[in-house]
Design a protein around this motif. Structure first.
Motif, mmCIF file in Angstrom:
data_model
loop_
_atom_site.group_PDB
_atom_site.id
_atom_site.type_symbol
_atom_site.label_atom_id
_atom_site.label_comp_id
_atom_site.label_asym_id
_atom_site.label_seq_id
_atom_site.Cartn_x
_atom_site.Cartn_y
_atom_site.Cartn_z
ATOM 1 N N THR A 18 16.027 -29.059 -0.878
ATOM 2 C CA THR A 18 15.904 -28.624 -2.270
ATOM 3 C C THR A 18 16.133 -29.834 -3.164
ATOM 4 O O THR A 18 17.044 -30.637 -2.934
ATOM 5 C CB THR A 18 16.910 -27.508 -2.634
ATOM 6 O OG1 THR A 18 18.235 -27.935 -2.312
ATOM 7 C CG2 THR A 18 16.594 -26.223 -1.895
ATOM 8 N N THR A 19 15.273 -29.975 -4.156
ATOM 9 C CA THR A 19 15.402 -31.039 -5.154
ATOM 10 C C THR A 19 15.175 -30.424 -6.522
ATOM 11 O O THR A 19 14.613 -29.334 -6.654
ATOM 12 C CB THR A 19 14.367 -32.157 -4.920
ATOM 13 O OG1 THR A 19 13.049 -31.593 -4.938
ATOM 14 C CG2 THR A 19 14.618 -32.875 -3.602
ATOM 15 N N THR B 226 8.650 -33.131 -3.915
ATOM 16 C CA THR B 226 9.935 -33.654 -3.423
ATOM 17 C C THR B 226 10.083 -35.115 -3.796
ATOM 18 O O THR B 226 11.128 -35.528 -4.315
ATOM 19 C CB THR B 226 10.046 -33.470 -1.894
ATOM 20 O OG1 THR B 226 9.996 -32.081 -1.581
ATOM 21 C CG2 THR B 226 11.334 -34.070 -1.360
ATOM 22 N N GLY C 87 19.765 -34.425 -3.707
ATOM 23 C CA GLY C 87 19.233 -33.145 -3.266
ATOM 24 C C GLY C 87 20.107 -32.563 -2.182
ATOM 25 O O GLY C 87 21.221 -33.047 -1.935
ATOM 26 N N GLY D 200 22.187 -30.362 -8.414
ATOM 27 C CA GLY D 200 21.136 -29.599 -7.771
ATOM 28 C C GLY D 200 21.664 -28.295 -7.239
ATOM 29 O O GLY D 200 22.753 -27.851 -7.587
#
Length: 127
Positions: free
Chosen positions: A8-9, A46, A56, A87
Motif C-alpha cells: 500500500t502506498t 506504486t 509504504g 500511510g
C-alpha cells in the motif's frame, strides 16, 4: 527470494493504492526484517506514489481474492492507519512491514527501490 504480497502506498493527494508486489527479500527476512527491494514499473501508481511520498507498507496475505482484485486495480480492503509511516496498512493481513525508501533508481524500465523496514506487526498466522 521473492515474497509475493501486497504493497500500500499513498500519493501526495492522499489517494491509497493497493498493489500486488513481489519484493526481493533475504532468506532470513521473516525472522529479521530489515531491508527489501521493490521493482515496480516506472509507469505504475506504486512507483509514482513512492516518488511523491517515499514510504509504504508491505503485507503478507493469504487472501487469493484480494491479490486478484489488487492485480485488477479494484481492491478496496479495510484499512488501518500505519504506526510509523505516512500511510495505511491492510486491517486484515498476516504480517505487515512499514517501510521508508532509502534509494530509488529509475534508470531502467523497472525502478529499483531499496526499502528499510521501520515497523512491523503480525495480525494472524499465515496458515
Amino acid at each position: 527470494m521473492i515474497l509475493e504480497g501486497i504493497v500500500t502506498t499513498t500519493g501526495r493527494e492522499g489517494r491509497v493504492n493497493v498493489a500486488p508486489m513481489g519484493p526481493i527479500v533475504s532468506e532470513g527476512f521473516a525472522d529479521d526484517p530489515r531491508t527489501f527491494t521493490l521493482r515496480p514499473f516506472q509507469t505504475s501508481r506504486t512507483c509514482a506514489n513512492l516518488k511523491e511520498n517515499p514510504c509504504g507498507v508491505l503485507h503478507v496475505v493469504d487472501d487469493a481474492l484480494l491479490l486478484a482484485q489488487a492485480t485488477l486495480g479494484i481492491a478496496e480492503p479495510p484499512l488501518a492507519k500505519a504506526a510509523r509511516v505516512d500511510g495505511v496498512r491492510l486491517a486484515d493481513c498476516c504480517r505487515y512491514y512499514e517501510f521508508v525508501v532509502d534509494r530509488l533508481d529509475d534508470a531502467e524500465e523497472r525502478t529499483t527501490i531499496e526499502a528499510r523496514v521501520v515497523a512491523c506487526g503480525r495480525i494472524r498466522d499465515f496458515f
